[in-house]
Design a protein around this motif. Structure first.
Motif, PDB file in Angstrom:
ATOM      1  N   LYS A  17      52.605-120.606  62.377  1.00 18.23           N
ATOM      2  CA  LYS A  17      53.996-122.588  62.105  1.00 18.23           C
ATOM      3  C   LYS A  17      54.814-121.741  62.928  1.00 18.23           C
ATOM      4  N   ASP A  18      56.054-123.154  63.509  1.00 20.61           N
ATOM      5  CA  ASP A  18      57.278-122.627  63.525  1.00 20.61           C
ATOM      6  C   ASP A  18      58.470-122.316  62.389  1.00 20.61           C
ATOM      7  N   GLU A  19      59.156-121.393  62.754  1.00 19.09           N
ATOM      8  CA  GLU A  19      59.215-120.678  62.170  1.00 19.09           C
ATOM      9  C   GLU A  19      60.150-120.977  60.920  1.00 19.09           C
ATOM     10  N   PRO A  75      61.910-129.180  61.168  1.00 20.97           N
ATOM     11  CA  PRO A  75      60.691-129.728  61.445  1.00 20.97           C
ATOM     12  C   PRO A  75      59.560-130.175  60.314  1.00 20.97           C
ATOM     13  N   VAL A  76      59.914-130.666  59.526  1.00 23.93           N
ATOM     14  CA  VAL A  76      59.516-131.777  57.990  1.00 23.93           C
ATOM     15  C   VAL A  76      59.659-133.046  58.151  1.00 23.93           C
ATOM     16  N   ASP A  77      59.195-134.067  58.072  1.00 24.46           N
ATOM     17  CA  ASP A  77      59.500-135.002  57.869  1.00 24.46           C
ATOM     18  C   ASP A  77      58.715-135.684  56.431  1.00 24.46           C
ATOM     19  N   ALA A  78      58.611-134.892  55.947  1.00 29.36           N
ATOM     20  CA  ALA A  78      57.675-136.175  54.313  1.00 29.36           C
ATOM     21  C   ALA A  78      58.291-134.274  53.313  1.00 29.36           C
TER      22      ALA A  78
ATOM     23  N   THR B  48      53.510-126.599  69.853  1.00 31.80           N
ATOM     24  CA  THR B  48      54.559-125.710  70.179  1.00 31.80           C
ATOM     25  C   THR B  48      53.713-124.395  69.058  1.00 31.80           C
ATOM     26  N   VAL B  49      52.405-124.284  69.129  1.00 31.17           N
ATOM     27  CA  VAL B  49      51.744-123.196  68.156  1.00 31.17           C
ATOM     28  C   VAL B  49      50.833-122.465  68.962  1.00 31.17           C
ATOM     29  N   ASN B  50      50.821-123.444  69.918  1.00 32.35           N
ATOM     30  CA  ASN B  50      50.220-122.701  71.006  1.00 32.35           C
ATOM     31  C   ASN B  50      48.333-123.028  70.551  1.00 32.35           C
ATOM     32  N   ALA B  51      47.920-124.285  69.681  1.00 29.62           N
ATOM     33  CA  ALA B  51      46.785-124.741  69.616  1.00 29.62           C
ATOM     34  C   ALA B  51      46.012-125.201  70.947  1.00 29.62           C
ATOM     35  N   THR B  68      62.149-128.369  66.673  1.00 29.94           N
ATOM     36  CA  THR B  68      61.750-126.781  66.788  1.00 29.94           C
ATOM     37  C   THR B  68      63.007-127.317  68.269  1.00 29.94           C
ATOM     38  N   ALA B  69      63.149-125.841  68.745  1.00 28.16           N
ATOM     39  CA  ALA B  69      63.359-125.036  69.957  1.00 28.16           C
ATOM     40  C   ALA B  69      62.828-125.742  71.470  1.00 28.16           C
TER      41      ALA B  69
END
Lengths: 98, 98, 98, 98, 98
Positions: A17-19, A75-78, B48-51, B68-69
């Motif tokens: 996941k995003d760090e 990157p959180v929208d809830a 952004t997570v290589n899905a 995110t970056a």
């Protein structure tokens, strides 16, 4: 978006996941009506009040979801930002936390 | 918006686009329920997570999608920010990445 | 909001408008599925990639719609920011620009 | 959100309100299709182009609704920012202001 | 989001919540049409105009919900920012506060 009454129904495990999501508790919820009965599709929110499965909570969304210390600039929208003790509609208690 | 559980179902190729989207991976997704079964219309998000196709992921939306970056300050309002390993609802595993 | 796959279906003429919309190309769109078949109500977006009627495009929304040079700081919450060449779902090409 | 084609159907009178709404013209609208036929629930927006009942207009939403001189920094998330002269879909005029 | 006409139907009690919600009045609402008849699911908003059960109000959402002195910078994405005295549609009064 609207602030939703929702029930915590489960948990999400994600290692890739995003760090900025590291350490964030990702709970699964379902919107409910004023009695706690489910009325919506499942969605995910970051917990900030130590909620658990079965709890009725309030969730905030969009950029407002980033206005807590835990979710700021991520990157959180809830976000779960309140645990519900009780709901009263038209003078009657429609939900009471047991 | 809500953070959605979604399945990656495909890819988008676009050569004429805003310059800030250059190099961004535009995947097609469909919202799912807690078991991974499709429940929504197709939409597009930046990965952004290589899905890859078939993965179950979490997407964030609106201004949160730019936190995110990879997506910062770009005309992007949906981002894949987590790969889902497993989902548990009411004590039962409803999805497990194989 | 989600980034939508949409078809340009028409144009809007407006002479009385907020001054910041002067010179902005207001196109009418309809959300589509991954094959380009219409699945939504008509909406309007500002074009930034020289799209025309019949083109399949991607639209971004909300504050992300203002992250282009053309729409920056303007009362615009939907923007066409990519022209779609092709869409592939589950390994099959579902749309190809002709 | 999407920029909506909408018809002005009425007006709102409110004396007790956030002080930042003082002097703002609160009109009632209904989303329409490309011909001007109603397709949505009523909602309210602040007028910035001197629209009146019966006019077909464009509304912008969310933080974009605050990008006009009249609504800047105010608790407003829907604004009328363009009056529609005409709409054309698939080469045919579907609406013409009379 | 759109600014909604809504009726206050009840109240929420929450003791465990984000500290920034302390002292905020969390009311339960339901979207209505222009006559005040209910047409939506229950949602919660912070009151800023001393509204009570039975009142018809306007709610603003998303980042616009944080543009009042009471909700500034808080995890709140729905706010009651106006009490409705009357609504008029197509020249007829459809709602009058008694």
């Amino acid at each position: 978006m609207l602030m939703l009454i929702a029930k915590v129904i489960g948990t999400t495990v994600s290692t890739i996941k995003d760090e900025q999501l590291t350490g964030q508790k990702l709970l699964i919820l379902q919107q409910t009506d004023e009695t706690g009965a489910a009325i919506g599709k499942p969605y995910v929110a970051v917990d900030t009040v130590n909620a658990g499965v079965g709890d009725l909570v309030l969730t905030a969304h969009g950029s407002s979801a980033r206005q807590t210390a835990i979710t700021k600039d991520r990157p959180v929208d809830a976000v779960i930002m309140a645990m519900i003790d009780s709901l009263e509609v038209d003078g009657k208690i429609t939900f009471q936390k047991t």
